[in-house]
Scaffold this motif. Structure first.
Motif, short mmCIF file in Angstrom:
data_model
loop_
_atom_site.label_atom_id
_atom_site.label_comp_id
_atom_site.label_asym_id
_atom_site.label_seq_id
_atom_site.Cartn_x
_atom_site.Cartn_y
_atom_site.Cartn_z
N ALA A 76 0.75 -1.10 0.03
CA ALA A 76 -0.01 -0.22 -0.11
C ALA A 76 0.94 1.24 0.09
O ALA A 76 0.57 2.20 -0.79
CB ALA A 76 -1.05 0.01 1.31
N HIS A 80 1.17 3.98 -2.91
CA HIS A 80 0.71 5.28 -2.49
C HIS A 80 1.88 6.13 -3.15
O HIS A 80 1.92 7.31 -3.63
CB HIS A 80 0.75 5.58 -0.96
N SER A 84 2.38 9.63 -5.85
CA SER A 84 2.34 10.79 -5.20
C SER A 84 3.89 11.57 -5.44
O SER A 84 4.48 10.92 -6.40
CB SER A 84 2.37 10.68 -3.49
N GLU A 88 5.21 13.94 0.39
CA GLU A 88 4.37 12.75 0.52
C GLU A 88 4.83 11.59 0.03
O GLU A 88 4.71 10.52 0.53
CB GLU A 88 3.08 12.90 -0.39
N ARG A 89 5.07 11.58 -1.17
CA ARG A 89 6.17 10.51 -1.66
C ARG A 89 7.13 9.77 -0.82
O ARG A 89 7.32 8.63 -0.53
CB ARG A 89 6.67 10.69 -3.19
N ALA A 92 5.72 7.99 2.22
CA ALA A 92 5.34 6.89 1.58
C ALA A 92 6.48 5.61 1.45
O ALA A 92 6.23 4.61 1.82
CB ALA A 92 4.40 6.86 0.43
N LEU A 408 -6.60 2.06 4.80
CA LEU A 408 -5.37 2.68 4.01
C LEU A 408 -5.14 2.23 2.72
O LEU A 408 -4.95 2.64 1.62
CB LEU A 408 -3.96 2.76 4.78
N CYS A 409 -5.18 0.63 2.80
CA CYS A 409 -4.88 -0.05 1.53
C CYS A 409 -6.20 0.43 0.33
O CYS A 409 -5.85 0.67 -0.89
CB CYS A 409 -5.17 -1.51 1.61
N TYR A 411 -8.14 3.36 0.58
CA TYR A 411 -8.20 4.75 0.33
C TYR A 411 -7.04 5.10 -0.58
O TYR A 411 -7.15 6.20 -1.55
CB TYR A 411 -7.90 5.27 1.53
N TRP A 412 -5.94 4.45 -0.44
CA TRP A 412 -4.64 4.97 -1.50
C TRP A 412 -4.84 4.33 -2.56
O TRP A 412 -4.75 5.33 -3.74
CB TRP A 412 -3.43 4.52 -0.62
N GLU A 415 -7.56 7.02 -4.04
CA GLU A 415 -6.90 8.22 -4.27
C GLU A 415 -6.32 8.25 -5.70
O GLU A 415 -6.40 9.27 -6.41
CB GLU A 415 -6.07 8.70 -3.19
N ALA A 416 -5.52 7.28 -5.79
CA ALA A 416 -4.80 7.07 -7.10
C ALA A 416 -5.83 6.90 -8.31
O ALA A 416 -5.56 7.63 -9.49
CB ALA A 416 -3.97 5.84 -7.33
#
Length: 419
Positions: A76, A80, A84, A88-89, A92, A408-409, A411-412, A415-416
């Motif tokens: 995950a 992410h 990103s 943020e990247r 991650a 999180l798995c 959501y990320w 988001e992508a």
């Protein structure tokens, strides 16, 4: 007037996105605070009364699925990072590196190349009643739990290597080659430290009399990853044998079945974690198995679509974007918005008990609802996307806390897709 309506819609969408992101930040902060050891072991279930002391002393919980959660966290975080940029990247990638450290430890601690431990801990040995624990010959002072099963590889090692291989090529290569070498050396069996096959460690083409598609796809994924990451020609030759002689991808189109609604939802998670890696890998390497893999993905999707599982939906949308409607993504967003921040084992709302029941119970003879349980009513689970969305059974222990890794798995991934 039309412009005003459009502006209000955009503002509402931005507010909803901020709410989802804030929930992700809260879950990630809790993971760093009390669910991640200094060595990178992911402690997906902790006792809130002792977790601070356990993290300091290394007396980590007696867990059974460590590689799954370490691998899912690494995967995950790498996904992410890929979607990103900037700080943020970097954050991650830092999370991914730490999770990969823990995954490597779970393999190294066994002293058997390619064999994963179910969990590990420092300090004194676990209680006498804890079974399958061994003192580590490779890491003095450590203890590890044996009898690893196929899902630790399907849900943990495969997605971690598959999604982190670009940002961590050498670490991914080492993990894939070690696991693939173990399979080749032991006729596709996971062999424990005592020299015996583990209980659910048959990953051969004849696993389950040839009907265990998950086991077969797991070994195919590990060999395929080794072939893609390592220059040794034996991996490509072994992949061709699995594909053309034993017809593993063709025979693995049926990854799970439902009879009168009975099914193993954990098998659905394994199938999608495997397809998430195998389908893109087959496209990149021009593997002739791609058609069979896509057919297996579609069969799996048609079976799970009614469950409204946002993680499985996100994986399907990522792999088959032309078939992903705006309505599917909207439902993923709605499910994530309804996801509870409470991950302790507390009693759910009385509203759960009032939901209509099926006349046929689950295969474990537990009650199920007729329709998918609203997300905010679901009892806490270690990883929501492997549990039945129709369940009503629960245990109450407010001192036990799971993590928001499941959120999180999904959501990320969402988001992508939504960018």
């Amino acid at each position: 007037m039309r412009w005003l309506v459009l502006l209000l819609l955009l503002l509402a969408r931005a507010a909803a996105a901020d709410e989802l992101a804030a929930k992700a930040d809260a879950f990630l902060a809790a993971i760093h605070d009390r669910h991640l050891s200094r060595e990178g072991l992911f402690l997906y279930r902790v006792d809130l009364r002792s977790v601070t002391r356990d993290l300091e002393a290394g007396t980590y919980p007696i867990l059974a699925d460590g590689p799954t959660f370490n691998g899912l966290f690494a995967a995950a975080a790498c996904a992410h990072a890929e979607a990103s940029s900037g700080a943020e990247r970097e954050r991650a990638l830092s999370d991914a590196a730490r999770a990969l450290d823990g995954l490597a430890l779970l393999m190294d601690v066994t002293g058997v190349p390619g064999l994963l431990a179910r969990s590990a801990r420092r300090g004194p040995p676990p209680p006498a009643q804890a079974t399958d624990w061994h003192a580590s010959s490779a890491r003095p002072g450590w203890y590890w739990r044996g009898d690893v099963s196929q899902d630790q590889y399907a849900n943990g090692l495969v997605p971690a290597v598959g999604l982190c291989r670009r940002d961590f090529p050498e670490r991914s290569r080492q993990l894939a080659v070690a696991a693939a070498s173990h399979l080749l050396a032991h006729d596709y069996q996971l062999i424990d430290v005592d020299g015996k096959a583990t209980t659910y460690g048959d990953l051969s083409w004849h696993a389950g009399l040839g009907w265990n598609a998950i086991a077969q796809l797991t070994s195919y994924a590990l060999i395929s990853l080794a072939a893609a990451l390592d220059s040794d020609p034996r991996w490509g030759a072994e992949r061709a044998k699995l594909r053309d002689t034993y017809r593993v991808p063709a025979r693995a189109r049926f990854t799970n079945v439902r009879i009168f609604g009975w099914t193993g939802h954990s098998n659905d998670l394994m199938a999608f974690d495997l397809f998430r890696v195998l389908v893109p890998l087959a496209r990149e390497t021009h593997d002739p198995a791609l058609a069979d893999l896509r057919a297996g993905l579609w069969r799996s999707w048609l079976r799970v679509e009614p469950d409204r599982n946002p993680y499985l939906t996100g994986v399907f949308c990522q792999l088959e974007p032309q078939a992903c409607s705006p309505a599917l993504l909207a439902d993923v967003r709605a499910q994530l918005a309804d996801f509870s921040l409470e991950k302790r084992k507390v009693a759910p709302s009385p509203e759960l008990a009032r939901l209509p029941r099926r006349w046929m119970p689950s295969r474990k003879w537990e009650d199920l609802t007729r329709d998918v349980v609203p997300m905010h009513l679901r009892p806490a689970n270690s990883f929501e996307w492997k549990a039945s969305p129709y369940r009503v059974s629960y245990d109450v222990d407010p001192n036990t806390e799971y993590t928001g890794l499941d959120y999180l798995c999904a959501y990320w991934l969402y988001e992508a897709l939504a960018r």
